[in-house]
Scaffold this motif. Structure first.
Motif, mmCIF file in Angstrom:
data_model
loop_
_atom_site.group_PDB
_atom_site.id
_atom_site.type_symbol
_atom_site.label_atom_id
_atom_site.label_comp_id
_atom_site.label_asym_id
_atom_site.label_seq_id
_atom_site.Cartn_x
_atom_site.Cartn_y
_atom_site.Cartn_z
ATOM 1 N N TYR A 107 0.770 -1.238 0.000
ATOM 2 C CA TYR A 107 0.000 0.000 0.000
ATOM 3 C C TYR A 107 0.810 1.301 0.000
ATOM 4 O O TYR A 107 1.360 1.745 1.021
ATOM 5 C CB TYR A 107 -0.980 0.005 1.188
ATOM 6 N N GLY A 108 0.878 1.897 -1.183
ATOM 7 C CA GLY A 108 1.452 3.232 -1.268
ATOM 8 C C GLY A 108 2.973 3.355 -1.171
ATOM 9 O O GLY A 108 3.502 4.451 -1.282
ATOM 10 N N ASP A 109 3.678 2.252 -0.979
ATOM 11 C CA ASP A 109 5.136 2.335 -0.901
ATOM 12 C C ASP A 109 5.714 2.440 -2.318
ATOM 13 O O ASP A 109 6.037 1.448 -2.961
ATOM 14 C CB ASP A 109 5.685 1.095 -0.174
ATOM 15 N N HIS A 110 5.856 3.675 -2.771
ATOM 16 C CA HIS A 110 6.247 3.900 -4.172
ATOM 17 C C HIS A 110 7.652 3.399 -4.468
ATOM 18 O O HIS A 110 7.950 2.947 -5.564
ATOM 19 C CB HIS A 110 6.106 5.379 -4.516
ATOM 20 N N GLN A 111 8.482 3.496 -3.455
ATOM 21 C CA GLN A 111 9.852 2.992 -3.578
ATOM 22 C C GLN A 111 9.828 1.514 -3.965
ATOM 23 O O GLN A 111 10.485 1.075 -4.903
ATOM 24 C CB GLN A 111 10.527 3.164 -2.206
ATOM 25 N N LYS A 112 9.018 0.731 -3.216
ATOM 26 C CA LYS A 112 8.916 -0.712 -3.466
ATOM 27 C C LYS A 112 8.315 -0.964 -4.832
ATOM 28 O O LYS A 112 8.785 -1.809 -5.593
ATOM 29 C CB LYS A 112 8.041 -1.371 -2.392
ATOM 30 N N ILE A 113 7.240 -0.243 -5.133
ATOM 31 C CA ILE A 113 6.568 -0.466 -6.413
ATOM 32 C C ILE A 113 7.525 -0.219 -7.560
ATOM 33 O O ILE A 113 7.629 -1.013 -8.484
ATOM 34 C CB ILE A 113 5.320 0.437 -6.533
ATOM 35 N N SER A 114 8.294 0.855 -7.469
ATOM 36 C CA SER A 114 9.176 1.153 -8.604
ATOM 37 C C SER A 114 10.345 0.176 -8.658
ATOM 38 O O SER A 114 10.847 -0.143 -9.726
ATOM 39 C CB SER A 114 9.628 2.609 -8.581
ATOM 40 N N SER A 115 10.753 -0.354 -7.501
ATOM 41 C CA SER A 115 11.857 -1.322 -7.553
ATOM 42 C C SER A 115 11.386 -2.672 -8.091
ATOM 43 O O SER A 115 12.166 -3.409 -8.705
ATOM 44 C CB SER A 115 12.524 -1.439 -6.183
ATOM 45 N N LEU A 116 10.114 -3.012 -7.884
ATOM 46 C CA LEU A 116 9.598 -4.287 -8.394
ATOM 47 C C LEU A 116 9.122 -4.189 -9.847
ATOM 48 O O LEU A 116 8.974 -5.209 -10.529
ATOM 49 C CB LEU A 116 8.432 -4.783 -7.524
ATOM 50 N N SER A 117 8.896 -2.989 -10.311
ATOM 51 C CA SER A 117 8.392 -2.809 -11.670
ATOM 52 C C SER A 117 9.377 -3.355 -12.706
ATOM 53 O O SER A 117 10.590 -3.228 -12.555
ATOM 54 C CB SER A 117 8.148 -1.318 -11.936
ATOM 55 N N ILE A 118 8.846 -3.980 -13.756
ATOM 56 C CA ILE A 118 9.710 -4.501 -14.821
ATOM 57 C C ILE A 118 10.245 -3.345 -15.659
ATOM 58 O O ILE A 118 11.265 -3.460 -16.335
ATOM 59 C CB ILE A 118 8.934 -5.488 -15.728
ATOM 60 N N ILE A 119 9.526 -2.232 -15.594
ATOM 61 C CA ILE A 119 9.932 -1.083 -16.396
ATOM 62 C C ILE A 119 10.578 -0.019 -15.515
ATOM 63 O O ILE A 119 10.007 0.400 -14.509
ATOM 64 C CB ILE A 119 8.725 -0.525 -17.163
ATOM 65 N N GLY A 120 11.796 0.343 -15.900
ATOM 66 C CA GLY A 120 12.509 1.372 -15.149
ATOM 67 C C GLY A 120 12.241 2.738 -15.732
ATOM 68 O O GLY A 120 12.128 2.891 -16.944
ATOM 69 N N ASP A 151 13.679 -6.592 -2.459
ATOM 70 C CA ASP A 151 12.228 -6.401 -2.467
ATOM 71 C C ASP A 151 11.508 -7.628 -3.001
ATOM 72 O O ASP A 151 10.380 -7.927 -2.616
ATOM 73 C CB ASP A 151 11.866 -5.155 -3.267
ATOM 74 N N TRP A 152 12.170 -8.351 -3.898
ATOM 75 C CA TRP A 152 11.578 -9.597 -4.401
ATOM 76 C C TRP A 152 11.514 -10.639 -3.300
ATOM 77 O O TRP A 152 10.563 -11.406 -3.199
ATOM 78 C CB TRP A 152 12.386 -10.141 -5.584
ATOM 79 N N TYR A 153 12.566 -10.674 -2.488
ATOM 80 C CA TYR A 153 12.602 -11.641 -1.388
ATOM 81 C C TYR A 153 11.498 -11.318 -0.378
ATOM 82 O O TYR A 153 10.788 -12.205 0.092
ATOM 83 C CB TYR A 153 13.971 -11.634 -0.711
ATOM 84 N N ALA A 154 11.323 -10.027 -0.095
ATOM 85 C CA ALA A 154 10.273 -9.627 0.839
ATOM 86 C C ALA A 154 8.896 -10.005 0.276
ATOM 87 O O ALA A 154 7.998 -10.417 1.003
ATOM 88 C CB ALA A 154 10.343 -8.126 1.100
ATOM 89 N N TYR A 155 8.769 -9.889 -1.030
ATOM 90 C CA TYR A 155 7.472 -10.120 -1.665
ATOM 91 C C TYR A 155 7.144 -11.602 -1.795
ATOM 92 O O TYR A 155 6.025 -12.030 -1.514
ATOM 93 C CB TYR A 155 7.449 -9.455 -3.052
#
Ligand code: 73E
Length: 835
Positions: free
Chosen positions: A416-429, A467-471
């Motif tokens: 929820y709302g953690d943009h840092q995490k979302i952008s690090s997990l995104s396939i697109i940089g 972040d992948w490990y956390a997910y």
């Protein structure tokens, strides 16, 4: 004629025919037949290559018998098949390896001898297939050997590069590259399967429309279509009947293509397009641990992945299975991110060609793939400029957007709302330009993710894939690398193999843990003597080759101090050189000192575009020129740069090593595999706590391992504190002298510019903490020298190193992959026509 009993000792044996018999008589007959019917020669006029070919075809025939039996058995049993996708396979020469795995080395030796030719002379004729850069490609080759030896149904997929890794020559001390035309004399180990070919689209655009059933459809209109043709190489296991295929794709122009252009009269266009198609599998990119982001490289990756997946789907459907069950038939391993485009391609094939719905296609895909990460170096993490990617693979770009969108929707809910995490997990940089992150594509699309040594897998979870490990922690595991003892002991070191087997039998070759039975002889003076005698003989052989190749005369009684691997700053060949210079200076200052004589042996290729790596080679050869010709050092120091390091040369070098240099900056070498091969052959390691060194030290015992340097944690800490190499330079006299000498031209005929970049980089930046580890390294080397004086103690440590290396057989690694990831079992193969 075809069914003939042998007259030799065993009257029961039937030569099934000249193509399958394993007796000396059968082999002789096969060789002569091939000389005549394949090479078109009779013995008196046959060349060395004619004999090599005749012999190889005789061996191949015997492989084919086992191969067809394997295929038959696999199809009957509906067994799950491992599919290993790798852009690189660093196989090394086939002939001797196949003789060993067939169990007919002795017989062939006799057969050739009776025909008046020397087997080794023919083995040395083989040009090795160098379809890889270094450890990653060699690992794929070791794994193919172990899969077959463990009788696991498997196919290796890759690219049949027309030119493999370049050949290295040293001229005036610099690396010079030459093309590797390995196919020029023909390749007896492959079978072209012209009938097995697939079309692969490239470029163009995508049309969208609604079909009659109201289904949303995509139609990819390519700019170019290429054809991939299968070339199979049989991979036989050790003393089993299992023979798997390594299927490599060659790119060609599709037939339809020529027609179109010829009809329109545009001959030049037709010829150009043909060349473009053939270019795709033309040459291996010579970069290890770096990526170049070149269009052709992306095309290569997609080309072999698409052919391979189409091939697998064909195999699956021909067995009468439903497309939805693809993942039951195949477990697909991604050897790093190089084949990670497979995830998008699988989706495309399932959606666009096999009419599955998204959720079903995604379920199949994410149950099929598993991903092995091989590096933490940021420059080696593959990304593609999004625009470039879209220009080659427009449909896949759409699919990646959709995969990413669905995935990020799911992520957003969880984090929820953690943009840092979302952008690090995104396939697109995001950045000035958008880019595709291949590691992220591999992670979303795979059910398992692993690193290649305990420390590396641990660091993956803490750094690049945090972040992948956390997910999805359940996806992560470690699979420590291993190497095949068949090539790296039995084949490379026959004398050591004989000595070991004399004491503990031959079982260890397939069950490497049994080497531990050698421990009981570690203190036996007789055994120690024989052990060191083998080592000495291997050093004498290497000394001869060194003299022949470099003109440097080395003393086989001196300590052979060996660092052989790709040249890279993180591997720190220059740290080794600083120690070498330090010893030289000590000798110059005190010519009478009692120093343990050492021969420094370096080998390895530098990526052609990697300036600093090439400069390190020049530094090694420059220091060598001075040291080797200085009468003051009185032969107590020698420096060798052994040119063109490849599998063939590695096989000659490992058995002769006393000391194995594994000195990368802690946290940088994912695993290393040369470290394992050297220790198995009785070398002691001087190393940092990096990669698999950590586990090697654990098993051989800390008293049998020379440890130095900062830990991975300390390296990170030092960097965070603001590492200043200059303070180390200033405060250590021996270090400062060595660096000043390099800078001033002491080793380069007073040229003070040549090594400027290297020196400045070290004293002002030193990204790999060479200076921080120097003192600890030199102190540790002093201990190594002292230890080498006590021959019995050294022999003991050497024996214990070999005895305790059982863990590092690739058989163990592959068993772990089979049990934990692929869920496959072995399927023993019965030989057709065998009762
Ligand atoms: O530590 C080695 C490891 O032993 C690692 O550097 C190497 O893989 C070996 C096998 O696991 C490796 N090679 C590459 N990445 N890691 C690589 C990257 C890009 C192109 C070619 C090779």
């Amino acid at each position: 004629e075809e069914k003939e009993t042998v007259k030799s000792e065993n009257k029961e044996v039937l030569i099934q025919d000249a193509r399958t018999g394993l007796t000396v008589e059968a082999l002789k007959k096969a060789i002569l037949n091939n000389l005549f019917y394949v090479q078109g020669k009779y013995p008196e006029i046959a060349t060395r290559n004619d004999y090599y070919m005749a012999l190889s075809f005789a061996v191949r025939d015997r492989l084919l018998q086992r191969w067809t039996s394997s295929v038959k058995q696999y199809l009957e049993g509906k067994n799950r098949v491992v599919s290993y996708l790798s852009a690189e396979y660093l196989l090394g020469p086939h002939l001797a390896n196949n003789l060993i795995n067939l169990g007919i080395y002795k017989e062939m030796e006799q057969a050739t001898q009776e025909l008046g030719v020397n087997l080794q002379w023919l083995i040395d004729k083989e040009v090795e297939p160098g379809l890889g850069n270094g450890g990653l490609g060699r690992l794929a080759a070791c794994y193919m050997d172990s899969l077959a030896t463990l009788e696991v149904p498997a196919i290796g997929y890759g690219i049949r590069y027309q030119f493999g890794i370049f050949e290295q020559d040293i001229r005036d001390g610099w690396q010079v590259e030459d093309t590797d035309n390995w196919l020029r004399r023909g390749n007896p180990w492959e079978i072209a399967r012209r009938e097995l070919n697939y079309e692969v689209k490239l470029g163009g655009y995508v049309q969208h429309y609604m079909d009659r059933d109201g289904r949303y459809r995509s139609n990819w209109m390519p700019e170019l279509t290429v054809k991939g043709v299968a070339y199979d190489t049989p991979i036989l296991g050790y003393k089993v009947n299992t023979c798997n295929a390594l299927r490599l794709w060659k790119s060609e122009a599709p037939k339809s293509f020529d027609f179109q252009s010829f009809n329109s009269g545009d001959y030049n266009h037709a010829v150009n397009q043909k060349i473009i198609c053939e270019n795709i599998s033309k040459v291996l990119y010579p970069n290890d641990e770096t990526i170049s982001g070149k269009i052709l490289r992306l095309q290569q990756q997609y080309f072999f992945v698409s052919c391979s997946l189409q091939d697998m789907i064909g195999i699956h459907l021909r067995q009468g299975e439903k497309i939805e069950d693809f993942n039951v038939t195949f477990a697909v391993q991604l050897n790093d991110t190089h084949p990670a485009i497979a995830i998008a391609e699988m989706m495309r094939l399932l959606l666009d060609e096999h009419d599955l719905e998204w959720v079903d296609a995604w379920r199949v895909t994410t149950r099929t793939f598993a991903y092995t990460n091989h590096t933490l170096l940021p420059e080696a993490l593959e990304t593609w400029d999004l625009e470039l990617f879209g220009s080659v693979l427009p449909r896949h770009l759409e699919l990646i957007y959709e995969i990413n969108k669905r995935f990020l929707d799911e992520v957003t809910i969880k984090v929820y709302g953690d943009h840092q995490k979302i952008s690090s997990l995104s396939i697109i940089g995001e950045g000035p330009r958008k880019f595709i992150k291949m590691a992220n594509l591999a992670c979303v699309g795979s059910f398992a993710i692993n690193g290649v040594a305990a420390l590396h897998s641990d660091l993956l979870k803490k750094t690049v894939l945090k972040d992948w490990y956390a997910y999805s922690p359940e996806k992560f595991s470690n699979k420590t690398n291993g190497v095949t003892p068949r090539r790296w002991m039995v084949l490379s070191n026959p004398k050591l193999t004989a000595l070991i087997s004399e004491k503990i039998g031959e079982n260890w070759i397939k069950h490497l843990d049994e080497l531990k039975n050698l421990e009981q002889y570690a203190d036996d003076p007789e055994f120690q003597k024989s052990w060191m005698q083998v080592k000495l003989e291997m050093k004498q052989e290497l000394a001869k080759r060194i003299l022949g190749k470099t003109g440097v005369k080395v003393d086989p009684e001196s300590m052979f101090d060996i660092q052989v691997k790709r040249i890279h700053e993180y591997k720190r060949q220059h740290l080794n050189v600083l120690h070498l210079i330090t010893l030289y200076n000590r000798l110059k200052q005190n010519p009478k000192m009692d120093m343990v004589p050492r021969t420094f042996i370096f080998a390895g290729k530098a990526a052609p575009g990697y300036k600093m790596a090439k400069l390190i080679i020049k530094l090694i050869t420059s220091v060598g020129d001075l040291v080797n010709n200085d009468p003051d050092v009185n032969h107590r120091l020698k420096v060798v740069f052994y040119p063109n390091y490849n599998v063939t040369n590695a096989q000659r070098i490992y058995p002769a090593a006393d000391l194995s240099e594994q000195i990368s900056t802690a946290g940088k070498e994912a695993s290393g595999t040369g470290n394992m091969k050297l220790s198995m052959n009785g070398a002691l390691t001087i190393g940092t706590l990096d990669g698999a060194n950590v586990e090697i030290r654990e098993v051989v015992g800390e008293e049998n391992f020379f440890l130095f340097g900062l830990t991975a944690e300390e390296v990170t800490q030092k960097r965070n504190e603001g590492y200043d190499p200059y303070t180390y330079y200033k405060s250590n006299k021996e270090l400062k002298l060595a660096i000043d000498q390099i800078a001033s031209g002491y080793f380069s005929h007073l040229d003070d510019k040549i090594f400027k970049d290297l020196v400045n980089n070290l004293i002002y930046h030193d990204p790999f903490l060479v200076l921080a580890d120097y003192e600890s390294y030199v102190a540790c080397q002093d201990k190594v020298s002292e230890a080498f004086r006590d021959k019995a103690a050294w022999a003991r440590m050497s024996i214990l190193n070999t005895a305790r290396m059982g863990k590092f057989s690739s058989d163990r690694s592959i068993r772990e992959y089979c049990d934990d990831i692929w869920k496959v079992k072995s399927v023993p193969v019965h030989l057709n026509g065998d009762s």
